[in-house]
Motif scaffolding. Structure first.
Motif, PDB file in Angstrom:
ATOM      1  N   UNK A 241       0.828  -1.207   0.000  1.00 50.98           N
ATOM      2  CA  UNK A 241       0.000   0.000   0.000  1.00 50.98           C
ATOM      3  C   UNK A 241       0.862   1.257   0.000  1.00 50.98           C
ATOM      4  N   UNK A 242       1.945   1.254   0.771  1.00 54.90           N
ATOM      5  CA  UNK A 242       2.855   2.403   0.799  1.00 54.90           C
ATOM      6  C   UNK A 242       3.556   2.578  -0.541  1.00 54.90           C
ATOM      7  N   UNK A 243       3.987   1.480  -1.150  1.00 63.21           N
ATOM      8  CA  UNK A 243       4.666   1.561  -2.439  1.00 63.21           C
ATOM      9  C   UNK A 243       3.708   2.082  -3.510  1.00 63.21           C
ATOM     10  N   UNK A 244       2.490   1.573  -3.521  1.00 66.30           N
ATOM     11  CA  UNK A 244       1.510   2.015  -4.509  1.00 66.30           C
ATOM     12  C   UNK A 244       1.148   3.481  -4.339  1.00 66.30           C
ATOM     13  N   UNK A 245       1.198   3.975  -3.106  1.00 71.11           N
ATOM     14  CA  UNK A 245       0.901   5.385  -2.846  1.00 71.11           C
ATOM     15  C   UNK A 245       2.082   6.291  -3.188  1.00 71.11           C
ATOM     16  N   UNK A 246       3.224   5.705  -3.566  1.00 72.92           N
ATOM     17  CA  UNK A 246       4.412   6.506  -3.855  1.00 72.92           C
ATOM     18  C   UNK A 246       4.935   7.222  -2.620  1.00 72.92           C
ATOM     19  N   UNK A 247       4.799   6.572  -1.457  1.00 71.59           N
ATOM     20  CA  UNK A 247       5.126   7.222  -0.191  1.00 71.59           C
ATOM     21  C   UNK A 247       6.575   7.065   0.239  1.00 71.59           C
ATOM     22  N   UNK A 248       7.294   6.064  -0.266  1.00 71.44           N
ATOM     23  CA  UNK A 248       8.610   5.747   0.305  1.00 71.44           C
ATOM     24  C   UNK A 248       9.743   5.777  -0.703  1.00 71.44           C
ATOM     25  N   UNK A 249      10.855   6.281  -0.244  1.00 71.00           N
ATOM     26  CA  UNK A 249      12.132   6.116  -0.934  1.00 71.00           C
ATOM     27  C   UNK A 249      12.885   4.944  -0.318  1.00 71.00           C
ATOM     28  N   UNK A 250      12.669   4.727   0.987  1.00 72.72           N
ATOM     29  CA  UNK A 250      13.381   3.689   1.729  1.00 72.72           C
ATOM     30  C   UNK A 250      12.375   2.893   2.557  1.00 72.72           C
ATOM     31  N   UNK A 251      12.348   1.581   2.320  1.00 76.28           N
ATOM     32  CA  UNK A 251      11.532   0.678   3.134  1.00 76.28           C
ATOM     33  C   UNK A 251      12.404   0.154   4.262  1.00 76.28           C
ATOM     34  N   UNK A 252      11.833   0.099   5.473  1.00 80.12           N
ATOM     35  CA  UNK A 252      12.587  -0.341   6.635  1.00 80.12           C
ATOM     36  C   UNK A 252      11.848  -1.457   7.376  1.00 80.12           C
ATOM     37  N   UNK A 253      11.726  -2.631   6.751  1.00 82.42           N
ATOM     38  CA  UNK A 253      11.059  -3.725   7.458  1.00 82.42           C
ATOM     39  C   UNK A 253      11.875  -4.184   8.661  1.00 82.42           C
ATOM     40  N   UNK A 254      11.184  -4.608   9.694  1.00 85.28           N
ATOM     41  CA  UNK A 254      11.833  -5.111  10.902  1.00 85.28           C
ATOM     42  C   UNK A 254      11.740  -6.631  10.906  1.00 85.28           C
ATOM     43  N   UNK A 255      12.861  -7.300  10.667  1.00 82.48           N
ATOM     44  CA  UNK A 255      12.876  -8.760  10.633  1.00 82.48           C
ATOM     45  C   UNK A 255      12.442  -9.333  11.973  1.00 82.48           C
ATOM     46  N   UNK A 256      12.704  -8.633  13.056  1.00 86.07           N
ATOM     47  CA  UNK A 256      12.301  -9.119  14.376  1.00 86.07           C
ATOM     48  C   UNK A 256      10.788  -9.052  14.566  1.00 86.07           C
ATOM     49  N   UNK A 257      10.115  -8.190  13.826  1.00 92.47           N
ATOM     50  CA  UNK A 257       8.663  -8.051  13.951  1.00 92.47           C
ATOM     51  C   UNK A 257       7.901  -8.898  12.934  1.00 92.47           C
ATOM     52  N   UNK A 258       8.400  -8.967  11.692  1.00 88.07           N
ATOM     53  CA  UNK A 258       7.618  -9.669  10.660  1.00 88.07           C
ATOM     54  C   UNK A 258       8.268 -10.964  10.180  1.00 88.07           C
ATOM     55  N   UNK A 259       9.449 -11.268  10.654  1.00 84.08           N
ATOM     56  CA  UNK A 259      10.093 -12.523  10.293  1.00 84.08           C
ATOM     57  C   UNK A 259      10.925 -12.422   9.026  1.00 84.08           C
ATOM     58  N   UNK A 260      11.779 -13.391   8.843  1.00 84.86           N
ATOM     59  CA  UNK A 260      12.704 -13.396   7.709  1.00 84.86           C
ATOM     60  C   UNK A 260      11.989 -13.579   6.374  1.00 84.86           C
ATOM     61  N   UNK A 261      11.074 -14.538   6.286  1.00 84.84           N
ATOM     62  CA  UNK A 261      10.402 -14.817   5.018  1.00 84.84           C
ATOM     63  C   UNK A 261       9.626 -13.599   4.533  1.00 84.84           C
TER      64      UNK A 261
END
Length: 152
Positions: free
Chosen positions: A48-68
């Motif tokens: 949703x963020x990518x489609x909205x053109x909101x981000x230059x940098x994505x910062x996923x948290x592997x500790x929160x959402x997991x490696x996969x």
């Protein structure tokens, strides 16, 4: 002074609440690079963020959402032309997981590390940067066990 004049690398989580992709996109539309993701919990939320053109940098948290899920976010970010710099505000296993993730990514990827040094660490030397780099442990799993003297 306008933020664009500050030549920031990016502005992280610039609006509240952090899931306001339209608000973050509005900040990005001023010419300021934006980053977010440490509070996101799924690939679909990143989409949703990518489609909205909101981000230059994505910062996923592997500790929160997991490696996969993090690997899926990285692939989707690449498809949208968004850079990924995984979030890492951790000191234990989350830190080691993020370190391995960043080490597995192609090219030079920034590794987020809090500017906080403890006098000792159960995972030293992998928590101490030397010359701007951090060694990646090579043993199975997260690559290292805590030092025995830390285990009660």
């Amino acid at each position: 002074m306008a933020l664009a004049e500050c030549r920031l690398r990016w502005l992280e989580e610039p609006v509240w609440p952090p899931e306001d992709h339209a608000g973050i996109a509005a900040v990005r539309n001023t010419g300021v690079k934006t980053a977010a993701g440490e509070n996101m919990i799924s690939l679909l939320e990143f989409r949703d963020f990518f489609q909205a053109g909101a981000l230059d940098v994505a910062q996923p948290s592997v500790a929160k959402i997991g490696l996969t899920e993090t690997l899926k976010v990285i692939a989707l970010a690449e498809a949208f032309g968004v850079t990924t710099v995984p979030h890492c505000a951790y000191f234990g296993s989350g830190y080691l997981a993020a370190l391995h993730l960043v080490a597995s990514m192609p090219g030079d990827v920034l590794f987020e590390r809090l500017f906080l040094d403890f006098p000792a660490s159960p995972f030293a030397p992998f928590t101490t940067p030397v010359g701007g780099t951090v060694a990646v442990p090579q043993a199975p799993g997260l690559g290292c066990d805590p030092a025995p003297e830390w285990i009660l």
